[in-house]
Design an enzyme around this catalytic site. Structure first.
Site, PDB file in Angstrom:
ATOM      1  N   CYS A  85      39.146  44.131  -9.239  1.00  0.00           N
ATOM      2  CA  CYS A  85      39.402  44.266  -7.736  1.00  0.00           C
ATOM      3  C   CYS A  85      39.263  45.538  -7.016  1.00  0.00           C
ATOM      4  O   CYS A  85      38.602  45.665  -5.748  1.00  0.00           O
ATOM      5  CB  CYS A  85      40.912  44.053  -7.507  1.00  0.00           C
ATOM      6  SG  CYS A  85      41.502  42.386  -8.035  1.00  0.00           S
TER       7      CYS A  85
HETATM    8  C1  BEZ Z   1      41.039  42.825 -12.161  1.00  0.00           C
HETATM    9  O1  BEZ Z   1      40.868  42.593 -11.059  1.00  0.00           O
HETATM   10  O2  BEZ Z   1      40.523  43.510 -12.856  1.00  0.00           O
HETATM   11  C2  BEZ Z   1      41.674  41.716 -12.584  1.00  0.00           C
HETATM   12  C3  BEZ Z   1      42.824  40.934 -12.025  1.00  0.00           C
HETATM   13  C4  BEZ Z   1      43.552  39.905 -12.633  1.00  0.00           C
HETATM   14  C5  BEZ Z   1      43.183  39.553 -14.071  1.00  0.00           C
HETATM   15  C6  BEZ Z   1      42.265  40.185 -14.753  1.00  0.00           C
HETATM   16  C7  BEZ Z   1      41.670  41.188 -14.076  1.00  0.00           C
END
Ligand code: BEZ
Length: 214
Positions: A45
């Site tokens: 994200c």
């Molecule tokens: C991420 O944005 O890195 C992420 C968010 C939720 C689960 C796995 C990765």
């Protein structure tokens, strides 16, 4: 029933990192890209929000506003923005909705049953100035989106709204497009495409890209 293409995007009032967002009013006469992030302080994200921030001028050039949503409170988003700006060479100057109450993520079906927590999948809603949902993309949490693809879809939607054409596989702005199969009237064909077209098949008629002002 989930949201479908052609539905009016549900309206909402929700707090964001840039104050209260009254969604339809905030969209105004622009396009809107509403995209969800599973949760704050997560690595994928962080890179996605950085990409969105760096591309914001490109969205603006297309009369499109971008709005992120994540199921954490606004105070968390504000702290996270510091990390994003420090590591992603960007300024996050678009709003991120706080959605700790899941109001928006439930309204847009971004929380998928069977998941082991309350974080959302990676949804993207393309909403036109009439507030209609024109495209939806959904990725799993494990796969970061391609924001150049989001811009490409927006370009294709806007081009095909302005001209009776559809875009072929892997189309990019400036490349040949296809005359809409529904357009068969010879007079209309001549009016829209006086330069002519290349007929690969009776139903596959290719033309140079229509002149665009953007
Ligand atoms: C991420 O944005 O890195 C992420 C968010 C939720 C689960 C796995 C990765």
């Amino acid at each position: 029933m989930g949201l479908r293409l052609g539905d009016i995007a549900p309206d909402f009032v929700q707090e964001s990192t840039q104050g209260t967002i009254r969604f339809h009013q905030w969209i105004g006469d622009a396009w809107a890209i509403l995209f969800s992030h599973p949760k704050d302080f997560t690595p994928v994200c962080t890179t996605e929000l950085g990409a969105a921030a760096r591309l914001k001028p490109e969205f603006e050039r297309r009369n499109a506003k971008i709005l992120a949503v994540s199921v954490d409170p606004v105070a968390d988003h504000l702290a996270w923005i510091g990390d994003i700006e420090r590591t992603q060479q960007c300024k996050v100057d678009f709003p991120i909705l706080g959605d700790a109450d899941h109001r928006v993520s439930e309204l847009y079906d971004m929380l998928h049953p069977g998941e082991d927590d309350s974080s959302t999948v990676r949804s993207v809603f393309f909403i036109d100035p009439a507030k209609k949902i024109r495209a939806i993309i959904t990725y799993p949490k494990s796969v970061g989106r391609n924001f150049a693809e989001i811009l490409r879809v927006l370009d294709a939607l806007q081009l095909t709204d302005r001209h009776p054409v559809v875009t072929p596989v892997d189309w990019r702005p400036g490349e040949e497009v296809i005359i809409a199969p529904s357009l068969t009237d010879p007079e209309l064909l001549e009016r829209h495409f006086p330069q002519g077209w290349r007929e690969a098949l009776p139903y596959l008629r290719l033309v140079s890209p229509p002149e665009e002002s953007t």
